[in-house]
Write a protein that holds these residues in place. Sequence first.
Motif, mmCIF file in Angstrom:
data_model
loop_
_atom_site.group_PDB
_atom_site.id
_atom_site.type_symbol
_atom_site.label_atom_id
_atom_site.label_comp_id
_atom_site.label_asym_id
_atom_site.label_seq_id
_atom_site.Cartn_x
_atom_site.Cartn_y
_atom_site.Cartn_z
ATOM 1 N N LYS A 1 0.840 -1.203 0.000
ATOM 2 C CA LYS A 1 0.000 0.000 0.000
ATOM 3 C C LYS A 1 0.875 1.253 0.000
ATOM 4 O O LYS A 1 0.576 2.222 -0.697
ATOM 5 C CB LYS A 1 -0.914 -0.011 1.231
ATOM 6 C CG LYS A 1 -1.824 1.184 1.307
ATOM 7 C CD LYS A 1 -2.686 1.139 2.543
ATOM 8 C CE LYS A 1 -3.526 2.400 2.649
ATOM 9 N NZ LYS A 1 -4.283 2.486 3.867
ATOM 10 N N GLN B 1 -7.172 3.645 -9.134
ATOM 11 C CA GLN B 1 -7.594 2.271 -8.866
ATOM 12 C C GLN B 1 -6.574 1.280 -9.421
ATOM 13 O O GLN B 1 -6.258 0.284 -8.778
ATOM 14 C CB GLN B 1 -8.974 2.011 -9.466
ATOM 15 C CG GLN B 1 -9.476 0.623 -9.154
ATOM 16 C CD GLN B 1 -10.886 0.374 -9.673
ATOM 17 O OE1 GLN B 1 -11.483 1.225 -10.313
ATOM 18 N NE2 GLN B 1 -11.408 -0.808 -9.396
ATOM 19 N N ARG B 2 -6.061 1.556 -10.603
ATOM 20 C CA ARG B 2 -5.077 0.657 -11.206
ATOM 21 C C ARG B 2 -3.854 0.515 -10.309
ATOM 22 O O ARG B 2 -3.324 -0.576 -10.126
ATOM 23 C CB ARG B 2 -4.660 1.206 -12.574
ATOM 24 C CG ARG B 2 -3.701 0.312 -13.307
ATOM 25 C CD ARG B 2 -3.446 0.811 -14.705
ATOM 26 N NE ARG B 2 -2.678 -0.150 -15.458
ATOM 27 C CZ ARG B 2 -2.325 -0.003 -16.713
ATOM 28 N NH1 ARG B 2 -2.671 1.080 -17.366
ATOM 29 N NH2 ARG B 2 -1.617 -0.925 -17.320
ATOM 30 N N THR C 1 -3.640 1.360 -6.904
ATOM 31 C CA THR C 1 -3.931 0.881 -5.549
ATOM 32 C C THR C 1 -4.368 -0.578 -5.501
ATOM 33 O O THR C 1 -4.264 -1.221 -4.460
ATOM 34 C CB THR C 1 -5.001 1.758 -4.862
ATOM 35 O OG1 THR C 1 -6.190 1.759 -5.650
ATOM 36 C CG2 THR C 1 -4.492 3.173 -4.645
ATOM 37 N N THR C 2 -4.849 -1.117 -6.628
ATOM 38 C CA THR C 2 -5.266 -2.523 -6.620
ATOM 39 C C THR C 2 -4.180 -3.460 -7.146
ATOM 40 O O THR C 2 -4.367 -4.673 -7.146
ATOM 41 C CB THR C 2 -6.553 -2.726 -7.455
ATOM 42 O OG1 THR C 2 -6.309 -2.319 -8.796
ATOM 43 C CG2 THR C 2 -7.713 -1.954 -6.849
ATOM 44 N N CYS C 3 -3.064 -2.896 -7.579
ATOM 45 C CA CYS C 3 -1.968 -3.730 -8.079
ATOM 46 C C CYS C 3 -1.337 -4.485 -6.906
ATOM 47 O O CYS C 3 -0.985 -3.885 -5.880
ATOM 48 C CB CYS C 3 -0.921 -2.868 -8.779
ATOM 49 S SG CYS C 3 0.463 -3.831 -9.415
ATOM 50 N N THR C 4 -1.197 -5.792 -7.055
ATOM 51 C CA THR C 4 -0.597 -6.617 -5.992
ATOM 52 C C THR C 4 0.778 -7.150 -6.397
ATOM 53 O O THR C 4 1.377 -7.927 -5.678
ATOM 54 C CB THR C 4 -1.522 -7.803 -5.647
ATOM 55 O OG1 THR C 4 -1.736 -8.575 -6.830
ATOM 56 C CG2 THR C 4 -2.839 -7.319 -5.073
#
Length: 87
Positions: free
Chosen positions: A2, A25-26, A28-31
């Motif tokens: 994060k 979103q792209r 913050t949602t990347c893992t």
Amino acid sequence: MKEKAERLLRLMERRGFPLTDETRQRVTTCTDVPLLDLWFDRAIDATTLDEIFAAPSSTKRVPAPAQSPEHTAVPGQGPTDPGSSAD
């Protein structure tokens, strides 16, 4: 992870990139941590969002291989023998 995403968003914001909800979103949602690192590195000197988010293989930065001295010598000037004299 994060924290990496937040730093990337901050860098992009400071560089003046348009941060839409989709872009946020792209990121913050990347893992994928290596991908976040790649995006961050690209964001340092990119001029467009497309450059940042391009497929990893299309703008991968690979340093040029080091050249040996014979490849960097001035043409026409071969190695010299320090014991010889050109007199």
